[in-house]
Motif scaffolding. Sequence first.
Motif, PDB file in Angstrom:
ATOM      1  N   ARG A  30       1.572  -5.143 -35.354  1.00  0.00           N
ATOM      2  CA  ARG A  30       1.778  -3.977 -34.690  1.00  0.00           C
ATOM      3  C   ARG A  30       2.226  -3.334 -33.969  1.00  0.00           C
ATOM      4  O   ARG A  30       3.039  -3.608 -33.064  1.00  0.00           O
ATOM      5  CB  ARG A  30      -0.104  -3.858 -34.952  1.00  0.00           C
ATOM      6  N   SER A  85      -5.037  -6.480 -28.352  1.00  0.00           N
ATOM      7  CA  SER A  85      -4.627  -5.914 -29.667  1.00  0.00           C
ATOM      8  C   SER A  85      -3.548  -6.225 -29.998  1.00  0.00           C
ATOM      9  O   SER A  85      -3.259  -7.011 -31.160  1.00  0.00           O
ATOM     10  CB  SER A  85      -5.466  -5.342 -30.142  1.00  0.00           C
ATOM     11  N   ASP A 133      -1.479  -9.753 -29.504  1.00  0.00           N
ATOM     12  CA  ASP A 133      -1.338 -10.847 -30.460  1.00  0.00           C
ATOM     13  C   ASP A 133      -1.444 -10.285 -32.128  1.00  0.00           C
ATOM     14  O   ASP A 133      -0.865 -11.380 -32.781  1.00  0.00           O
ATOM     15  CB  ASP A 133      -3.499 -10.885 -30.869  1.00  0.00           C
ATOM     16  N   ASP A 134      -1.490  -9.172 -32.389  1.00  0.00           N
ATOM     17  CA  ASP A 134      -1.004  -9.872 -34.010  1.00  0.00           C
ATOM     18  C   ASP A 134       0.696  -8.887 -34.312  1.00  0.00           C
ATOM     19  O   ASP A 134       1.150 -10.187 -34.893  1.00  0.00           O
ATOM     20  CB  ASP A 134      -1.713  -7.726 -34.473  1.00  0.00           C
ATOM     21  N   TYR A 135       1.323  -8.971 -33.305  1.00  0.00           N
ATOM     22  CA  TYR A 135       2.408  -9.243 -33.043  1.00  0.00           C
ATOM     23  C   TYR A 135       3.009 -10.956 -33.417  1.00  0.00           C
ATOM     24  O   TYR A 135       3.925 -10.635 -33.611  1.00  0.00           O
ATOM     25  CB  TYR A 135       3.644  -9.000 -31.665  1.00  0.00           C
ATOM     26  N   ILE A 166       0.990 -13.328 -34.832  1.00  0.00           N
ATOM     27  CA  ILE A 166       0.837 -14.276 -35.351  1.00  0.00           C
ATOM     28  C   ILE A 166       1.695 -14.217 -36.709  1.00  0.00           C
ATOM     29  O   ILE A 166       3.089 -13.205 -36.905  1.00  0.00           O
ATOM     30  CB  ILE A 166      -0.092 -12.824 -36.260  1.00  0.00           C
TER      31      ILE A 166
END
Length: 249
Positions: free
Chosen positions: A19, A98, A101-103, A105
């Motif tokens: 994201r 957030s 972390d999302d980047y 995955i």
Amino acid sequence: MQSVSSISRIWRSIASNARNLFLFKDPFVRSFSTVPIGVTSRKLHRSDIPYHFLKWGSLGFCRTSRFATGFSPLEHKPLDSIVDIERLKNRYPDDIASIWDDYHIGRGHIGATMTAKLYHLLEHRAKECRYFVIPLWRGSGYTTMFVQVQTPHILFTGLEDYKARGTQASPYFTVSFYTEFAESKDLVLIRGDIVFTSKLTDSEAKWLLETAQSFYLNDVRYKLVERFNKETRDFEFKDVLQALDMPIL
């Protein structure tokens, strides 16, 4: 897989002898390049080595000391080469965490965050106790990882691999801490890079990172780290297994 008795023999022989991707400048960049641990330009001195490491006579002083002190085998990527820091400055800490972390995955990387207070505690404790061993459970047994915490980095390699190859053993997994937002956001960004995907899965690497941090940040578990570094003769690997609720094979 290794039993407690085999680990004890190994250890004692060593001791005695996506994201918001627009924020990211290069979505495919890897923080580290693979270079053998033995590659280092720093000249080493006996005074840099903890006392019990000097007793690792079976491997020889030079081989051991290079692994055990300030080596720089990896090319560190600055944070501003990964993310647009200026854009992140305007985000709330939870939002930054957030996004970070999302980047990471599913990219062969591990993304995590921690508060500045916890990072400073990790940093303080790592100055006195840099090294530890962590069992990684796989199926019906475990592989033991040798850990060096030298902030802003943590390095993981297999104990058996290090026993066999000494300073030429490459790290399986590397971790970097970025403190650019520590003061302004009370947030430290953590990036883990799996150097050998054949050695570790993403989930195993994430577990190793979380477990290593728990041994340094939890007061009870940290006593085992202190014993490993300062009272090696009293260190028992089974105590680590018990702390992790793993069976003693």
